[in-house]
Motif scaffolding. Structure first.
Motif, PDB file in Angstrom:
ATOM      1  N   MET A   5       0.796  -1.637   0.061  1.00  0.00           N
ATOM      2  CA  MET A   5      -0.004   0.006  -0.115  1.00  0.00           C
ATOM      3  C   MET A   5       0.819   1.119   0.030  1.00  0.00           C
ATOM      4  O   MET A   5       0.227   2.317   0.267  1.00  0.00           O
ATOM      5  N   LYS A   6       2.168   1.086  -0.064  1.00  0.00           N
ATOM      6  CA  LYS A   6       3.043   2.206  -0.006  1.00  0.00           C
ATOM      7  C   LYS A   6       3.380   3.536  -1.018  1.00  0.00           C
ATOM      8  O   LYS A   6       4.330   4.012  -0.979  1.00  0.00           O
ATOM      9  N   ALA A   7       2.395   3.548  -1.954  1.00  0.00           N
ATOM     10  CA  ALA A   7       2.782   4.501  -2.854  1.00  0.00           C
ATOM     11  C   ALA A   7       2.356   6.023  -2.315  1.00  0.00           C
ATOM     12  O   ALA A   7       2.991   6.847  -2.644  1.00  0.00           O
ATOM     13  N   PHE A   8       1.289   6.108  -1.522  1.00  0.00           N
ATOM     14  CA  PHE A   8       0.810   7.250  -1.311  1.00  0.00           C
ATOM     15  C   PHE A   8       0.648   7.260   0.098  1.00  0.00           C
ATOM     16  O   PHE A   8       0.019   6.545   0.788  1.00  0.00           O
ATOM     17  N   LYS A   9       1.084   8.440   0.867  1.00  0.00           N
ATOM     18  CA  LYS A   9       1.188   8.230   2.312  1.00  0.00           C
ATOM     19  C   LYS A   9      -0.106   8.358   2.679  1.00  0.00           C
ATOM     20  O   LYS A   9      -0.323   7.828   3.770  1.00  0.00           O
ATOM     21  N   PHE A  10      -1.015   8.780   2.300  1.00  0.00           N
ATOM     22  CA  PHE A  10      -2.402   9.250   2.911  1.00  0.00           C
ATOM     23  C   PHE A  10      -3.111   7.626   2.871  1.00  0.00           C
ATOM     24  O   PHE A  10      -3.960   7.605   3.646  1.00  0.00           O
ATOM     25  N   ILE A  11      -2.624   6.482   2.051  1.00  0.00           N
ATOM     26  CA  ILE A  11      -3.140   5.478   2.077  1.00  0.00           C
ATOM     27  C   ILE A  11      -3.010   4.675   3.530  1.00  0.00           C
ATOM     28  O   ILE A  11      -3.585   3.934   3.869  1.00  0.00           O
ATOM     29  N   LEU A  12      -2.038   4.979   4.062  1.00  0.00           N
ATOM     30  CA  LEU A  12      -1.635   4.317   5.136  1.00  0.00           C
ATOM     31  C   LEU A  12      -2.462   4.178   6.436  1.00  0.00           C
ATOM     32  O   LEU A  12      -2.930   5.411   6.664  1.00  0.00           O
ATOM     33  N   PRO A  13      -2.664   3.375   7.059  1.00  0.00           N
ATOM     34  CA  PRO A  13      -3.776   3.316   8.136  1.00  0.00           C
ATOM     35  C   PRO A  13      -3.281   3.896   9.334  1.00  0.00           C
ATOM     36  O   PRO A  13      -2.290   4.319   9.553  1.00  0.00           O
ATOM     37  N   LEU A  14      -3.765   3.890  10.422  1.00  0.00           N
ATOM     38  CA  LEU A  14      -3.973   4.166  11.825  1.00  0.00           C
ATOM     39  C   LEU A  14      -2.368   3.585  12.209  1.00  0.00           C
ATOM     40  O   LEU A  14      -2.138   2.450  11.966  1.00  0.00           O
ATOM     41  N   SER A  15      -1.396   4.537  12.480  1.00  0.00           N
ATOM     42  CA  SER A  15      -0.297   4.103  13.146  1.00  0.00           C
ATOM     43  C   SER A  15       0.418   2.903  12.586  1.00  0.00           C
ATOM     44  O   SER A  15       1.192   2.005  13.233  1.00  0.00           O
ATOM     45  N   LEU A  16       0.758   3.131  11.159  1.00  0.00           N
ATOM     46  CA  LEU A  16       1.459   2.168  10.603  1.00  0.00           C
ATOM     47  C   LEU A  16       3.027   2.642  10.070  1.00  0.00           C
ATOM     48  O   LEU A  16       3.810   1.758   9.525  1.00  0.00           O
ATOM     49  N   ILE A  17       3.214   3.901  10.238  1.00  0.00           N
ATOM     50  CA  ILE A  17       4.468   4.281   9.960  1.00  0.00           C
ATOM     51  C   ILE A  17       5.560   4.266  10.633  1.00  0.00           C
ATOM     52  O   ILE A  17       5.577   4.727  12.010  1.00  0.00           O
ATOM     53  N   ILE A  18       6.437   3.264  10.515  1.00  0.00           N
ATOM     54  CA  ILE A  18       7.724   3.174  11.392  1.00  0.00           C
ATOM     55  C   ILE A  18       8.978   3.698  10.857  1.00  0.00           C
ATOM     56  O   ILE A  18       9.258   3.171   9.484  1.00  0.00           O
ATOM     57  N   GLY A  19       9.833   4.560  11.315  1.00  0.00           N
ATOM     58  CA  GLY A  19      10.901   5.111  10.718  1.00  0.00           C
ATOM     59  C   GLY A  19      10.534   5.528   9.375  1.00  0.00           C
ATOM     60  O   GLY A  19      11.573   5.362   8.366  1.00  0.00           O
ATOM     61  N   LEU A  20       9.545   6.300   9.173  1.00  0.00           N
ATOM     62  CA  LEU A  20       9.496   6.928   7.763  1.00  0.00           C
ATOM     63  C   LEU A  20      10.921   7.584   7.077  1.00  0.00           C
ATOM     64  O   LEU A  20      11.122   7.519   6.139  1.00  0.00           O
ATOM     65  N   GLY A  21      11.194   8.533   8.006  1.00  0.00           N
ATOM     66  CA  GLY A  21      12.398   9.500   7.816  1.00  0.00           C
ATOM     67  C   GLY A  21      13.582   8.518   6.991  1.00  0.00           C
ATOM     68  O   GLY A  21      14.232   9.194   6.155  1.00  0.00           O
ATOM     69  N   SER A  22      13.812   7.235   7.607  1.00  0.00           N
ATOM     70  CA  SER A  22      14.798   6.405   7.219  1.00  0.00           C
ATOM     71  C   SER A  22      14.941   5.621   6.009  1.00  0.00           C
ATOM     72  O   SER A  22      15.625   5.019   5.575  1.00  0.00           O
ATOM     73  N   CYS A  23      13.776   5.688   5.314  1.00  0.00           N
ATOM     74  CA  CYS A  23      13.177   4.835   4.196  1.00  0.00           C
ATOM     75  C   CYS A  23      13.029   5.800   2.942  1.00  0.00           C
ATOM     76  O   CYS A  23      12.014   6.337   2.615  1.00  0.00           O
ATOM     77  N   ASP A  24      14.261   5.849   2.353  1.00  0.00           N
ATOM     78  CA  ASP A  24      14.451   6.776   1.003  1.00  0.00           C
ATOM     79  C   ASP A  24      13.453   6.631  -0.242  1.00  0.00           C
ATOM     80  O   ASP A  24      12.927   7.315  -0.802  1.00  0.00           O
ATOM     81  N   THR A 167      -6.819   9.133   6.311  1.00  0.00           N
ATOM     82  CA  THR A 167      -5.728   9.595   6.753  1.00  0.00           C
ATOM     83  C   THR A 167      -4.956  10.329   5.368  1.00  0.00           C
ATOM     84  O   THR A 167      -4.847   9.921   4.261  1.00  0.00           O
ATOM     85  N   GLY A 168      -4.527  11.701   5.776  1.00  0.00           N
ATOM     86  CA  GLY A 168      -3.890  12.510   4.695  1.00  0.00           C
ATOM     87  C   GLY A 168      -2.471  12.584   4.855  1.00  0.00           C
ATOM     88  O   GLY A 168      -1.749  12.951   4.144  1.00  0.00           O
ATOM     89  N   SER A 169      -1.973  12.592   5.972  1.00  0.00           N
ATOM     90  CA  SER A 169      -0.702  12.475   6.469  1.00  0.00           C
ATOM     91  C   SER A 169      -0.183  11.634   7.398  1.00  0.00           C
ATOM     92  O   SER A 169      -0.962  10.851   8.241  1.00  0.00           O
ATOM     93  N   PRO A 170       1.172  11.254   7.588  1.00  0.00           N
ATOM     94  CA  PRO A 170       1.523  10.251   8.625  1.00  0.00           C
ATOM     95  C   PRO A 170       1.035  10.522  10.287  1.00  0.00           C
ATOM     96  O   PRO A 170       0.924   9.510  10.849  1.00  0.00           O
ATOM     97  N   SER A 171       0.617  12.051  10.553  1.00  0.00           N
ATOM     98  CA  SER A 171       0.185  11.974  11.835  1.00  0.00           C
ATOM     99  C   SER A 171      -1.149  11.791  11.887  1.00  0.00           C
ATOM    100  O   SER A 171      -1.868  11.866  13.146  1.00  0.00           O
ATOM    101  N   ASP A 172      -1.965  11.900  10.720  1.00  0.00           N
ATOM    102  CA  ASP A 172      -3.424  11.904  10.902  1.00  0.00           C
ATOM    103  C   ASP A 172      -3.912  10.396  11.541  1.00  0.00           C
ATOM    104  O   ASP A 172      -3.331   9.591  11.303  1.00  0.00           O
ATOM    105  N   ASN A 173      -4.908  10.604  12.221  1.00  0.00           N
ATOM    106  CA  ASN A 173      -5.724   9.485  13.076  1.00  0.00           C
ATOM    107  C   ASN A 173      -4.609   8.899  14.140  1.00  0.00           C
ATOM    108  O   ASN A 173      -4.923   7.893  14.717  1.00  0.00           O
TER     109      ASN A 173
END
Length: 448
Positions: A5-24, A167-173
């Motif tokens: 599911m990782k093409a668009f960041k808004f698709i990510l569900p609640l609390s799924l992004i781990i270490g986003l900044g380190s994944c280029d 979800t529209g951004s990593p911090s949403d929801n």
């Protein structure tokens, strides 16, 4: 699922992004059947693509992991592989680090996010080709699928965060505390009630309609012990004999590449491009599978007993080493449907509802409809208690390779007696450990 599911960041569900900044390369992969944000749901075509993307996500979470929770946690299936985390379900000692638990959580919330985009954005689309009837149908399907997703969340984890905005951004929801199980079930009913008038009163075994809503309502009310309502909605489906019937013999709904028979109320479609991973888990090595799920000795004895299994013995077969394997998922390529709701379930829902309201004659008739299809003698159960036990035993065999047994024993309070699960905390699963690390608002279930 996260990779899927990782093409668009808004698709990510609640609390799924781990270490986003380190994944280029996080945003570099294009998902299949994806939906993007508000700017892409703008017309009939993109609205239809969006709802198709929702069904596509259900093909993922309903394929193996979710279903395996329902039957591995019961008493019909054994694990023949080496991964101890699978054995945790059979032993009823599931850890918060269990990868299946994490996969199901992320899969359901991924589906919910797609759904929430459809519900929020499709009503505002201005396109002459997107008629009100079609718009209602798309939104109604989304509400039905959201009800199904929250129903599954509630029976696996109890209370969970209720997320109804996309979800529209990593911090949403993030920061949404867990609702109670009762509140989650209330959300299920609210979505079903919203979906019902929006959907057509047609028969479609692969897409949600009013009839699909009625079927899930019957299951919902059985879980809530509202037996009058459970009987009412089960009857709506059973009475539609032109659309829904028990097919004979038992395996006629899945054998010989069957799909979409009158047995099916709602099933999930797979194709050569999007295959069902279940086949590989069940089939033996000689047929290109791994046979990591297999019927245990107790179930083999039951299903091969002509007085109990009857013609349902076709659920199992022997490989070239004399080992039993499950044979519901067998197609090559693996285009086997996933059966979410069958008419057999509606008969047994109504039988259980009637047995609980002292309509013993009606309950026995419904139970015996299932037994007659299986080619076994009519039940002689004469009391409510005898009928309820007979229905429980019938469900065990009828849905042995489908995700019912564990949830049945939990909802009826029989898990302690049948499975020796005496710790009530173990009747729900742990919140995935990775989710607790990401979102501090989440609290673990007691006992984990």
């Amino acid at each position: 699922m996260i990779a899927y599911m990782k093409a668009f960041k808004f698709i990510l569900p609640l609390s799924l992004i781990i270490g986003l900044g380190s994944c280029d390369s996080f945003l570099d992969v294009q998902p299949r059947s994806s939906i993007s944000d508000a700017q892409t749901i703008v017309d009939k075509a993109s609205a239809e693509t969006a709802i198709n993307g929702v069904y596509d996500s259900f093909r993922s979470y309903y394929s193996v992991d979710f279903q395996s929770i329902g039957y591995l946690s019961g008493d019909n299936i054994q694990w023949t592989g080496s991964q101890s985390q699978i054995q945790e379900f059979i032993n009823h000692r599931v850890n918060a680090e269990n990868s299946t638990v994490a996969s199901v959580w992320s899969g359901i919330y991924s589906s919910l996010n797609r759904i929430n985009h459809v519900i929020e954005k499709v009503p505002a689309v201005q396109d002459a080709l997107l008629t009100d009837a079609l718009k209602n149908k798309i939104v109604g399907e989304a509400h039905f699928l959201r009800a199904l997703a929250y129903f599954d969340l509630a029976r696996i984890w109890g209370g969970v965060p209720i997320v109804t905005k996309p979800t529209g951004s990593p911090s949403d929801n993030r920061g949404i505390e867990r609702a109670t199980q009762e509140q989650v079930y209330a959300q299920v009913l609210a979505d079903l009630n919203t979906a019902e008038p929006l959907l057509p009163a047609t028969t479609d075994r692969f897409r949600a309609t009013q009839k699909t809503v009625w079927a899930l309502k019957a299951r919902y009310y059985l879980y809530q012990k509202d037996y009058a309502k459970a009987e009412e909605y089960a009857t709506k489906i059973i009475a539609d004999a032109a659309s829904y019937q028990l097919v004979k013999p038992y395996n006629a709904f899945f054998a010989n590449d069957a799909r979409g028979t009158t047995e099916s109320v709602f099933e999930i479609f797979y194709s050569v491009n999007e295959t069902n991973g279940h086949r590989g888990q069940w089939q033996p090595q000689e047929k290109g599978g791994t046979r990591q799920w297999a019927p245990n000795d107790a179930f083999v004895a039951l299903v091969n007993n002509p007085e109990i299994g009857g013609n349902r013995s076709t659920l199992v077969a022997k490989d070239n080493q004399g080992r039993w394997y499950g044979n519901m998922y067998y197609r090559s390529p693996a285009t086997d449907p996933t059966f979410v709701i069958r008419i057999a379930e509606l008969y047994l829902i109504r039988a259980e509802a009637r047995a609980n309201t002292n309509n013993l004659t009606g309950a026995l008739a419904d139970l015996n409809a299932i037994r007659e299809r299986a080619g076994i003698a009519k039940s002689t159960a004469a009391t409510s208690e005898q009928l309820l036990l007979a229905i429980e035993n019938e469900r065990r065999v009828e849905f042995a390779l489908e995700p019912h047994r564990w949830f049945d024993l939990v909802r009826t309070g029989r898990a302690a007696a049948v499975l020796s699960v005496t710790d009530a905390n173990r009747l729900v699963l742990p919140i995935p450990a990775e989710q607790l690390l990401i979102d501090k608002a989440l609290k673990q279930n007691p006992g984990y």
